[in-house]
Design an enzyme around this catalytic site. Structure first.
Site, mmCIF file in Angstrom:
data_model
loop_
_atom_site.group_PDB
_atom_site.id
_atom_site.type_symbol
_atom_site.label_atom_id
_atom_site.label_comp_id
_atom_site.label_asym_id
_atom_site.label_seq_id
_atom_site.Cartn_x
_atom_site.Cartn_y
_atom_site.Cartn_z
ATOM 1 N N CYS A 196 -3.147 1.712 6.691
ATOM 2 C CA CYS A 196 -3.302 1.133 8.035
ATOM 3 C C CYS A 196 -3.883 2.144 9.010
ATOM 4 O O CYS A 196 -4.413 1.771 10.040
ATOM 5 C CB CYS A 196 -1.950 0.650 8.519
ATOM 6 S SG CYS A 196 -0.696 1.919 8.400
ATOM 7 N N GLU A 251 4.970 -3.311 12.517
ATOM 8 C CA GLU A 251 4.001 -2.256 12.165
ATOM 9 C C GLU A 251 2.836 -2.967 11.501
ATOM 10 O O GLU A 251 2.903 -3.310 10.320
ATOM 11 C CB GLU A 251 4.637 -1.248 11.195
ATOM 12 C CG GLU A 251 5.789 -0.442 11.768
ATOM 13 C CD GLU A 251 5.336 0.676 12.687
ATOM 14 O OE1 GLU A 251 4.121 0.833 12.916
ATOM 15 O OE2 GLU A 251 6.205 1.395 13.198
ATOM 16 N N ASN A 284 0.807 -1.232 0.000
ATOM 17 C CA ASN A 284 0.000 0.000 0.000
ATOM 18 C C ASN A 284 0.837 1.279 0.000
ATOM 19 O O ASN A 284 0.359 2.325 -0.434
ATOM 20 C CB ASN A 284 -1.066 -0.019 1.104
ATOM 21 C CG ASN A 284 -0.500 -0.077 2.496
ATOM 22 O OD1 ASN A 284 0.679 -0.356 2.672
ATOM 23 N ND2 ASN A 284 -1.328 0.174 3.482
ATOM 24 N N GLU A 338 8.707 4.256 14.155
ATOM 25 C CA GLU A 338 9.474 4.691 12.981
ATOM 26 C C GLU A 338 9.370 6.205 12.878
ATOM 27 O O GLU A 338 8.278 6.772 13.019
ATOM 28 C CB GLU A 338 8.929 3.996 11.731
ATOM 29 C CG GLU A 338 9.182 2.484 11.813
ATOM 30 C CD GLU A 338 8.803 1.692 10.574
ATOM 31 O OE1 GLU A 338 7.924 2.145 9.803
ATOM 32 O OE2 GLU A 338 9.381 0.613 10.366
HETATM 33 P P1 NAP Z 1 0.366 -8.861 4.246
HETATM 34 O O1 NAP Z 1 -0.449 -9.860 3.544
HETATM 35 O O2 NAP Z 1 0.697 -9.099 5.669
HETATM 36 O O3 NAP Z 1 1.701 -8.708 3.368
HETATM 37 C C1 NAP Z 1 2.717 -7.839 3.748
HETATM 38 C C2 NAP Z 1 4.044 -8.394 3.298
HETATM 39 O O4 NAP Z 1 4.244 -9.654 3.917
HETATM 40 C C3 NAP Z 1 4.145 -8.628 1.791
HETATM 41 O O5 NAP Z 1 5.456 -8.322 1.382
HETATM 42 C C4 NAP Z 1 3.880 -10.125 1.681
HETATM 43 O O6 NAP Z 1 4.490 -10.694 0.551
HETATM 44 C C5 NAP Z 1 4.547 -10.631 2.928
HETATM 45 N N1 NAP Z 1 4.061 -11.936 3.389
HETATM 46 C C6 NAP Z 1 2.815 -12.439 3.306
HETATM 47 N N2 NAP Z 1 2.776 -13.665 3.863
HETATM 48 C C7 NAP Z 1 4.027 -13.953 4.286
HETATM 49 C C8 NAP Z 1 4.632 -15.064 4.936
HETATM 50 N N3 NAP Z 1 3.939 -16.158 5.273
HETATM 51 N N4 NAP Z 1 5.948 -15.000 5.221
HETATM 52 C C9 NAP Z 1 6.664 -13.915 4.906
HETATM 53 N N5 NAP Z 1 6.158 -12.822 4.286
HETATM 54 C C10 NAP Z 1 4.847 -12.839 4.001
HETATM 55 O O7 NAP Z 1 -0.284 -7.423 4.214
HETATM 56 P P2 NAP Z 1 -0.795 -6.611 2.951
HETATM 57 O O8 NAP Z 1 -2.166 -7.044 2.660
HETATM 58 O O9 NAP Z 1 0.212 -6.615 1.883
HETATM 59 O O10 NAP Z 1 -0.763 -5.129 3.546
HETATM 60 C C11 NAP Z 1 -1.806 -4.568 4.200
HETATM 61 C C12 NAP Z 1 -1.620 -4.694 5.711
HETATM 62 O O11 NAP Z 1 -0.483 -3.946 6.116
HETATM 63 C C13 NAP Z 1 -2.794 -4.099 6.453
HETATM 64 O O12 NAP Z 1 -3.118 -4.905 7.540
HETATM 65 C C14 NAP Z 1 -2.244 -2.755 6.902
HETATM 66 O O13 NAP Z 1 -2.912 -2.218 8.001
HETATM 67 C C15 NAP Z 1 -0.822 -3.097 7.192
HETATM 68 N N6 NAP Z 1 0.023 -1.897 7.202
HETATM 69 C C16 NAP Z 1 0.533 -1.459 8.391
HETATM 70 C C17 NAP Z 1 1.303 -0.306 8.433
HETATM 71 C C18 NAP Z 1 1.873 0.197 9.735
HETATM 72 O O14 NAP Z 1 2.791 1.010 9.689
HETATM 73 N N7 NAP Z 1 1.390 -0.248 10.882
HETATM 74 C C19 NAP Z 1 1.581 0.386 7.249
HETATM 75 C C20 NAP Z 1 1.054 -0.080 6.050
HETATM 76 C C21 NAP Z 1 0.279 -1.234 6.048
HETATM 77 P P3 NAP Z 1 3.686 -10.969 -0.811
HETATM 78 O O15 NAP Z 1 3.222 -9.662 -1.292
HETATM 79 O O16 NAP Z 1 4.695 -11.567 -1.692
HETATM 80 O O17 NAP Z 1 2.558 -11.892 -0.444
#
Ligand code: NAP
Length: 483
Positions: free
Chosen positions: A289, A255, A156, A463
């Site tokens: 997020c 995060e 995102n 961060e």
């Molecule tokens: P996600 O499914 O958790 O994926 C995030 C990252 O993790 C991607 O690079 C993904 O790779 C990788 N990943 C997924 N499964 C994995 C596994 N089993 N082992 C290792 N890596 C793995 O989250 P998303 O849907 O991309 O992002 C949205 C989420 O991020 C939301 O929950 C949002 O709130 C959160 N977010 C938090 C912040 C903060 O600062 N707190 C900021 C931005 C977003 P692939 O893409 O290759 O699957």
């Protein structure tokens, strides 16, 4: 991709130890606005992840030994190059992620601001001297870089989530390996190209792009040479990665997801609250997020606020992010579209009232209409889950205590917002909200000078700000005796 003027920014393979590393296997990067193929990218796996960790490990000692002023200079050069290429980087980001070009430009500047901020902070990594308990001793405290840092980031914010981590890590003297989301590898690779142009030595900043997150993630969380792992993404994946880090007792920053309440009290400036909500809720088509996820409005202003909000939402322009007037781009993929649709339909089936939108938009397959629903309740799935779409659900409350209880009734604790002009209420409510960040009469809260991060299941670590270096340094205490 022809729209990118500086063609050297368009890369299609991992960047490891200062080299672009091809692999026979490829994966596709597609434009979420029209599902067209942008580029085939070399598909790295465990072997490349290990190479990157070993390269970072080999580069660590000399990078850590550089004078802080020199690391600062290189980070500043990186910052300048990113800003010089802001237009191209923004376009690349919009093509792979979908957000409107104006927002993408904002993200590039936002990500770069962490490079600038930590270039300054690098020079201020102060220690302490502490009065010793006996006359023949002296106590000195130093901060040292933790070592090799690995990171995994989401789609995102394909640029800023990397810049925010890498800038702090490099400033502290750590070397760095990142795996970006497979949907948005191009922004990460462009950052690597500019790191090289800035003169950041080989092995200090590495990017591993691949479609098998689990396999790459296993190396980044478990390799013995990794000292610290930093993750931005969903809480579900974060929990799994935390477990993987436990065996090696790695330092960890998480995060994770959020479920931000946005509270409008009777005494609020309603026009300001509407503007704040538009910024917080609809930025990145609701896929952040810190997006307002539950909008709690006090009964006395509920109808007036809903009316004003409906007018504002109606004016939002949906379309391909590359069009200069677009304000709402596509959702990242079909799965996201299905999820948002199901949450809205579920809420309506349980008694919520649909005022605007509610289904996909004619701009394209993955576009969703800006949506307003009222009469939402706390037990609906839409109140419990991250919506991650341009949907504003309104809930009514009567008292301040009820608003606080509703706001805190979530496992998440990232961002919260409230609007009030009563100074007593401002302090009371701010104190009681169980969130790492609170926007008060403000819908946009993140910047390099401020500590970004959550509590509860939204994670830990911060961060940005002066605190941003803490996670990348170890405290070492020197005890001088016999004086
Ligand atoms: P996600 O499914 O958790 O994926 C995030 C990252 O993790 C991607 O690079 C993904 O790779 C990788 N990943 C997924 N499964 C994995 C596994 N089993 N082992 C290792 N890596 C793995 O989250 P998303 O849907 O991309 O992002 C949205 C989420 O991020 C939301 O929950 C949002 O709130 C959160 N977010 C938090 C912040 C903060 O600062 N707190 C900021 C931005 C977003 P692939 O893409 O290759 O699957």
């Amino acid at each position: 991709m022809k729209q990118i003027t500086a063609s050297e920014l368009v890369k299609n393979s991992s960047y490891i130890n200062g080299r672009w590393c091809d692999t026979p296997a490829r994966f596709a990067v597609v434009n979420p606005a029209n599902q067209q193929l942008l580029l085939e990218v070399a598909d790295a796996g465990a072997a490349e992840a290990e190479q990157a960790v070993l390269a970072a490990s080999a580069a660590f000692a000399s990078w850590a030994a550089l004078p802080a002023a020199k690391r600062s200079e290189l980070l500043l050069r990186w910052y300048q190059l990113v800003m010089q290429h802001q237009q191209d980087l923004a376009r690349l980001l919009t093509l792979e992620q979908g957000k409107p070009l104006s927002e993408a430009k904002g993200e590039i500047a936002y990500g770069a601001s962490y490079m600038q901020w930590f270039a300054e902070e690098a020079k201020r990594l102060y220690g302490d001297t502490i009065p010793a308990p006996s006359a023949d001793k002296r106590i000195i405290v130093q901060r040292q870089p933790v070592g090799v840092v690995t990171a995994i980031t989401p789609w995102n914010f394909p640029n800023a989530m990397i810049a925010r981590k890498a800038a702090a890590a490099l400033a502290a003297g750590c070397s760095f390996v990142v795996k970006p989301a497979q949907q948005t590898p191009l922004s990460a690779l462009a950052l690597a190209e500019l790191a090289e142009q800035a003169g950041i030595p080989a092995g200090v900043f590495n990017v591993v792009v691949g479609s098998d997150a689990k396999t790459i993630g296993a190396v980044l969380t478990q390799h013995p040479k990794v000292a610290k792992f930093s993750f931005t993404g969903s809480t579900a994946v974060g929990k799994q990665l935390l477990k993987q880090c436990a065996d090696g007792v790695k330092r960890v920053t998480m995060e994770l997801g959020g479920n931000a309440p946005f509270i409008v009290f009777d005494d609020a400036d309603l026009d300001a609250a509407v503007q704040g909500l538009l910024a917080s809720k609809f930025r990145n088509a609701g896929q952040t997020c810190v997006c307002a996820n539950r909008i709690l409005v006090q009964r006395g202003v509920y109808q007036a606020f809903a009316d004003k909000l409906a007018i504002a939402i109606t004016s939002l322009k949906v379309g391909d992010g590359v069009n200069s007037d677009s304000q709402i781009g596509p959702l990242i993929d079909d799965k996201a579209l299905q999820k948002v649709t199901a949450l809205v339909q579920g809420a309506v089936a349980e008694g919520a009232k649909l005022l605007l939108g509610g289904s996909s938009h004619s701009a394209g397959k993955q576009f969703f209409q800006p949506t307003l629903i009222t009469e939402v309740s706390a037990d609906m799935a839409i109140s419990k889950e991250e919506i991650f779409g341009p949907v504003a659900p309104l809930m009514v409350f009567d008292s301040e205590a009820e608003a606080i209880a509703l706001a805190n009734s979530t496992d998440y604790g990232l961002a919260a917002y409230f609007y009030s002009r009563d100074i007593g209420r401002v302090f009371r409510v701010a104190q009681q909200l169980q969130f790492g960040m609170v926007g008060i009469n403000e819908g946009i809260i993140s910047n390099a000078a401020a500590p970004f991060g959550g509590v509860k299941q939204s994670g830990f670590g911060r961060e940005g700000a002066k605190y941003g270096l803490d996670d990348y340094t170890d405290i070492k205490y020197l005890c001088l005796g016999g004086l």
